[in-house]
Design a protein around this motif. Structure first.
Motif, PDB file in Angstrom:
ATOM      1  N   VAL A 112      32.339  -0.499  67.835  1.00 12.93           N
ATOM      2  CA  VAL A 112      31.442  -0.530  66.682  1.00 12.93           C
ATOM      3  C   VAL A 112      30.450  -1.676  66.876  1.00 12.93           C
ATOM      4  CG1 VAL A 112      31.290  -0.778  64.185  1.00 12.93           C
ATOM      5  CG2 VAL A 112      33.229   0.423  65.201  1.00 12.93           C
ATOM      6  N   ALA A 139      31.508   2.127  58.225  1.00 14.19           N
ATOM      7  CA  ALA A 139      31.473   3.566  58.527  1.00 14.19           C
ATOM      8  C   ALA A 139      30.038   4.059  58.678  1.00 14.19           C
ATOM      9  CB  ALA A 139      32.193   4.334  57.424  1.00 14.19           C
ATOM     10  N   LEU A 140      29.121   3.557  57.862  1.00 20.31           N
ATOM     11  CA  LEU A 140      27.719   3.962  58.002  1.00 20.31           C
ATOM     12  C   LEU A 140      27.147   3.507  59.344  1.00 20.31           C
ATOM     13  CD1 LEU A 140      26.249   3.286  54.442  1.00 20.31           C
ATOM     14  CD2 LEU A 140      26.535   5.506  55.567  1.00 20.31           C
ATOM     15  N   ALA A 195      28.885   2.938  62.063  1.00 20.21           N
ATOM     16  CA  ALA A 195      29.521   3.761  63.099  1.00 20.21           C
ATOM     17  C   ALA A 195      28.984   5.179  63.095  1.00 20.21           C
ATOM     18  CB  ALA A 195      31.037   3.772  62.884  1.00 20.21           C
ATOM     19  N   ALA A 196      28.597   5.702  61.925  1.00 18.72           N
ATOM     20  CA  ALA A 196      28.060   7.060  61.839  1.00 18.72           C
ATOM     21  C   ALA A 196      26.728   7.189  62.543  1.00 18.72           C
ATOM     22  CB  ALA A 196      27.930   7.478  60.380  1.00 18.72           C
ATOM     23  N   LYS A 213      33.409   8.493  65.303  1.00 22.80           N
ATOM     24  CA  LYS A 213      33.680   7.055  65.251  1.00 22.80           C
ATOM     25  C   LYS A 213      33.808   6.583  63.805  1.00 22.80           C
ATOM     26  CE  LYS A 213      31.478   4.482  68.155  1.00 22.80           C
ATOM     27  NZ  LYS A 213      30.426   3.669  68.826  1.00 22.80           N
ATOM     28  N   ALA A 214      32.977   7.098  62.924  1.00 23.25           N
ATOM     29  CA  ALA A 214      33.068   6.728  61.513  1.00 23.25           C
ATOM     30  C   ALA A 214      34.409   7.168  60.918  1.00 23.25           C
ATOM     31  CB  ALA A 214      31.911   7.342  60.730  1.00 23.25           C
TER      32      ALA A 214
END
Length: 370
Positions: A249, A278-279, A281-282, A288-289
């Motif tokens: 990340v 998460a954003l 990683a997205a 990944k998220a």
């Protein structure tokens, strides 16, 4: 005999006697006493408001002394060649140890975090369009407002970056306050028993024992709560560093530090931070998220089932809403320094409320130690 059986003079007679002798009446003296008391109270409140900054430093110093005093006592009980360490030397050892730890932390840990933060601010405007393009593939993205999220995030990032860099001079101004707080904390640790005894001497003897017991419980529980909370924050930060690095990340050090800092807010703190992770990683992939959210879910179960019951079992049981309200009040009063001492202060308030305000079922309960 007739003189002894005469009724006592009434209040009107007393007031008339006072008037005849030239003294003010009893009602007038009572009114004057209340007026003087009110004026003195207003003067004291105005003085406290004038020196509120100094009072804040004294309060923070005393709170830190309460937390660190048990550590000093343990250091002073250590034996070296059959001799125990005197308290001033134990305090000096603790100060040197904390100073060395902070120096190593800032020397080795702060530069990578600042580098990640700088890269995050630099890369965000260029990476937001790719992230928005991915999010717009979600069904009904236009219905929930994701189409305009790019502009909102960009303006938010610019405002946040401007606030961070504009507030750096203010942090430099607080260096003297930090030094003053450190010196006062040392004095409170060295002379804490004398200050404590003097404070108790201001209370009437019949209430002194109960207050002393309550203060003792508050000191013990706040110390254990703060140490336990710091340990939980450290554990979640270490876990986040490992997981975010394994998942590759971006800005994993910065995000791990945020996870540790926001852990002080139950549930909501880490939840908001993990959504940010998460954003980020997205922007690379939704897989990944998803793995980031899964890793956070695993840690949450581990913390709730194993870590929190063992680390925080002897601390003050503060509800999540209490912690959040305390943080809001502390931030409104004194910014970040106020937020740092808000939760321990709330723990002290809870201890006193349980002792003096809560109506317990046992009418014979007289002390928190019973």
């Amino acid at each position: 005999m007739t003189d002894q059986l005469q009724p006592a003079p009434q209040s009107a007679d007393i007031q008339r006697a006072d008037a005849d002798t030239g003294f003010p009446s009893r009602d007038f003296r009572e009114t004057r006493r209340h007026i003087v008391f009110t004026i003195c109270l207003l003067v004291m409140l105005g003085l406290f408001w004038k020196i509120r900054h100094v009072l804040g430093i004294v309060y923070v110093s005393g709170l830190l002394a309460v937390v660190l005093n048990p550590v000093v006592m343990k250091i002073s009980h250590l034996q070296f060649r059959g001799r125990t360490m005197p308290k001033p030397l134990a305090v000096a050892t603790l100060v040197v140890g904390i100073g060395l730890g902070l120096f190593l932390l800032f020397w080795f840990g702060l530069p990578p975090v600042l580098n990640d933060f700088r890269n995050f601010l630099t890369d965000a405007p260029g990476r937001l369009p790719a992230l928005m393009a991915r999010l717009q593939r979600i069904p009904m993205a236009d219905k929930i407002g994701l189409t305009h999220l790019n502009d909102r995030l960009a303006s938010t990032m610019e405002a946040f970056a401007g606030y961070v860099f504009s507030s750096l001079p203010q942090w430099a101004e607080h260096l003297l306050d930090i030094l003053t707080t450190t010196i006062l904390c040392v004095y409170f640790i060295l002379e804490g028993s004398e200050v404590y005894e003097y404070f108790l001497s201001l209370v009437v003897p019949k209430s002194r024992i109960r207050l002393a017991n309550t203060l003792q419980v508050a000191e013990e529980r706040v110390s254990r709560w703060l140490i336990g909370q710091l340990l939980l924050m450290l554990l979640v930060a270490i876990y986040s560093v490992v997981v975010f690095r394994v998942l590759n990340v971006r800005y994993f050090l910065l995000l791990a530090v945020l996870m540790g800092l926001t852990n002080i807010i139950p549930v909501a703190g880490n939840l908001v931070t993990i959504l940010l992770v998460a954003l980020i990683a997205a922007a690379d992939s939704f897989t990944k998220a998803g793995l980031v959210i899964l890793a956070y879910g695993i840690y949450t179960q581990l913390e709730n089932a194993f870590l929190t019951p063992r680390i925080m079992k002897s601390s003050v049981d503060l509800m999540g809403v209490t912690v959040l309200i305390a943080l809001l009040i502390g931030t409104a009063i004194s910014g970040i320094p106020g937020a740092l001492v808000a939760v321990p202060s709330a723990a002290v308030v809870v201890v006193f409320a349980n002792e003096y305000l809560v109506q317990h079922e046992d009418p014979n309960r007289l002390s928190v130690l019973d």
